[in-house]
Design a protein around this motif. Structure first.
Motif, short mmCIF file in Angstrom:
data_model
loop_
_atom_site.label_atom_id
_atom_site.label_comp_id
_atom_site.label_asym_id
_atom_site.label_seq_id
_atom_site.Cartn_x
_atom_site.Cartn_y
_atom_site.Cartn_z
N VAL A 133 17.90 -5.03 11.33
CA VAL A 133 18.78 -3.96 10.85
C VAL A 133 17.94 -2.73 10.56
O VAL A 133 16.80 -2.84 10.09
N MET A 134 18.50 -1.57 10.83
CA MET A 134 17.85 -0.31 10.48
C MET A 134 18.32 0.17 9.10
O MET A 134 19.50 0.07 8.76
N PHE A 135 17.37 0.69 8.33
CA PHE A 135 17.65 1.31 7.04
C PHE A 135 17.17 2.76 7.08
O PHE A 135 16.05 3.04 7.52
N ILE A 136 18.04 3.68 6.64
CA ILE A 136 17.68 5.09 6.53
C ILE A 136 17.47 5.38 5.05
O ILE A 136 18.37 5.17 4.23
N ILE A 137 16.29 5.84 4.70
CA ILE A 137 15.95 6.09 3.30
C ILE A 137 16.28 7.54 2.98
O ILE A 137 15.63 8.47 3.50
N GLY A 138 17.30 7.74 2.16
CA GLY A 138 17.75 9.11 1.90
C GLY A 138 18.46 9.65 3.12
O GLY A 138 19.39 9.03 3.63
N ALA A 141 0.81 -1.22 0.00
CA ALA A 141 0.00 0.00 0.00
C ALA A 141 0.84 1.27 0.00
O ALA A 141 0.40 2.30 -0.49
N LYS A 142 2.03 1.20 0.55
CA LYS A 142 2.81 2.42 0.72
C LYS A 142 4.26 2.17 0.35
O LYS A 142 4.87 1.19 0.78
N LYS A 143 4.82 3.08 -0.45
CA LYS A 143 6.21 2.98 -0.83
C LYS A 143 7.09 3.73 0.17
O LYS A 143 6.68 4.75 0.73
N LEU A 144 8.29 3.21 0.38
CA LEU A 144 9.25 3.94 1.20
C LEU A 144 9.61 5.25 0.52
O LEU A 144 9.73 5.33 -0.71
N LYS A 145 9.77 6.29 1.34
CA LYS A 145 10.10 7.60 0.80
C LYS A 145 11.31 8.17 1.53
O LYS A 145 11.66 7.73 2.64
N LYS A 146 11.93 9.17 0.92
CA LYS A 146 13.09 9.79 1.53
C LYS A 146 12.72 10.38 2.88
O LYS A 146 11.69 11.02 3.03
N GLY A 147 13.57 10.14 3.86
CA GLY A 147 13.32 10.59 5.22
C GLY A 147 12.77 9.52 6.13
O GLY A 147 12.77 9.68 7.35
N ASP A 148 12.28 8.41 5.55
CA ASP A 148 11.79 7.29 6.37
C ASP A 148 12.96 6.56 7.01
O ASP A 148 14.07 6.50 6.46
N ILE A 149 12.70 5.97 8.17
CA ILE A 149 13.61 4.98 8.74
C ILE A 149 12.82 3.69 8.88
O ILE A 149 11.62 3.70 9.15
N MET A 150 13.48 2.57 8.65
CA MET A 150 12.79 1.28 8.70
C MET A 150 13.65 0.23 9.38
O MET A 150 14.83 0.09 9.08
#
Length: 263
Positions: A112-117, A85-94
Motif C-alpha cells: 500500500v502507498m502512504f502519502i505523508i501530508g 535513522a530517519k523519521k517520515l516527514k510531510k511530502g514523503d510518499i512510502m
C-alpha cells in the motif's frame, strides 16, 4: 511452466492468509504519519503479525532480509529496509510491503502507498499506479494471457508519462512465498512464459511505476532498489485468485471499493 492450481482446501488457507495481510494495514494506517520512523512501523507490524495473528512475517530472514516489512520511501522502488535513522516527514510518499505466513504455511502478500501530508506529484503517481493495478485486476479471468494484463498496466502508466519498472515482477504465491508464474508488468513476455490463466491460480500483481526512467539500481546493502534518476516511484499490490468467472482479491481491505470487479 508448472503453475500450481490450488485445491479448494488450499484456497481456504489462501483466503485466511490474505485476510491476515489486509488486517495488518487496517491496524497500522492510523500510526503512519509525520514523525514516525520506518523502524517503528516495522515493529508495530511484526508484533501484530506474531502476537495478534499467530503468524510469521515472511520477509524476515528471507534470503537474509533483516526486517519484517519493506518500507520504500520516495525514490526507493522496493525492498527498502526499515530503520530508526530517519523519521517520515510531510511530502514523503512510502510504500509498505507486507507478507504474512500463516501457521498453516500459506502466504498473503500486499503493499500500500502512504502519502505523508500533501504531495501533489506523489498523490498523482500513487493514484495512477493503483489504477494500473485495478485495471489489470478487472481483466482477470480464465483464458486471458499474462501479456494482456501487462499491456493494460504499461499502456495506462505511459498514458500519464510514467514508466514501468522492468527489474522486478509479480509472482505466483501459496505455500511458497514465490511460485510460478512470474508476472511482468510490461509487454516483455516470451511465448513460453505467456501463460493462459486458469481457475485456481494464485499470483500477485504489484506494478512499480516511476515518474522518470524505468531504470533501477540496488544499493550496497544488497536489497534497497532505487530509481537511477532519483525520480519518485510508487507500488500497489494484491494477492489474487483466478476464479471460474473472474478474480477474487484475497488481500482486499475494508476501505477499498472493488465493485468494478465481476466474479
Amino acid at each position: 511452466m508448472n503453475v500450481p492450481i490450488k485445491t479448494p482446501a488450499e484456497i481456504e488457507k489462501m483466503r485466511e492468509a490474505g485476510r491476515q495481510a489486509a488486517s495488518v494495514f487496517e491496524m497500522l494506517t492510523p500510526h503512519v504519519k509525520a514523525g514516525i520512523t520506518t523502524g517503528e512501523i516495522d515493529r508495530l507490524c511484526h508484533d501484530y503479525i506474531v502476537n495478534e495473528l499467530g503468524s510469521t512475517p515472511a520477509p524476515l530472514n528471507y534470503h537474509g532480509f533483516p526486517k519484517a516489512t519493506c518500507t520504500s520511501i520516495n525514490h526507493v522502488v522496493c525492498h527498502g529496509i526499515p530503520d530508526d535513522a530517519k523519521k517520515l516527514k510531510k511530502g514523503d510518499i512510502m510504500n509498505l510491503d507486507i507478507t504474512v505466513k500463516t501457521a498453516d504455511g500459506y502466504h498473503g502478500d500486499s503493499s500500500v502507498m502512504f502519502i505523508i501530508g500533501e504531495s501533489i506529484k506523489g498523490e498523482r503517481l500513487s493514484r495512477v499506479t493503483r489504477e494500473c493495478l485495478y485495471k489489470s485486476m478487472a481483466a482477470i479471468k480464465p483464458g486471458v494471457h499474462l501479456s494482456e494484463l501487462a499491456r493494460i498496466i504499461q499502456r495506462h502508466a505511459e498514458d500519464y508519462g510514467y514508466s514501468v519498472v522492468r527489474d522486478f515482477c509479480g509472482h505466483g504465491i501459496g505455500a511458497g512465498f514465490h511460485e510460478e508464474p512470474q508476472f511482468l508488468h510490461y509487454d516483455g513476455y516470451s511465448p513460453d512464459a505467456d501463460i493462459e490463466l486458469a481457475a485456481g491460480m494464485c499470483f500477485t500483481i504489484e506494478p512499480m511505476i516511476n515518474t522518470g526512467s524505468y531504470q533501477t539500481r540496488v544499493l550496497r546493502d544488497g536489497w534497497t532498489a532505487v530509481t537511477r534518476d532519483r525520480g519518485l516511484s510508487a507500488q500497489w499490490e494484491h494477492t489474487l485468485l483466478v476464479t471460474e468467472t473472474g478474480v477474487e482479491v484475497l488481500t482486499a481491505r475494508s476501505d477499498e471499493d472493488l465493485s468494478f470487479i465481476e466474479g
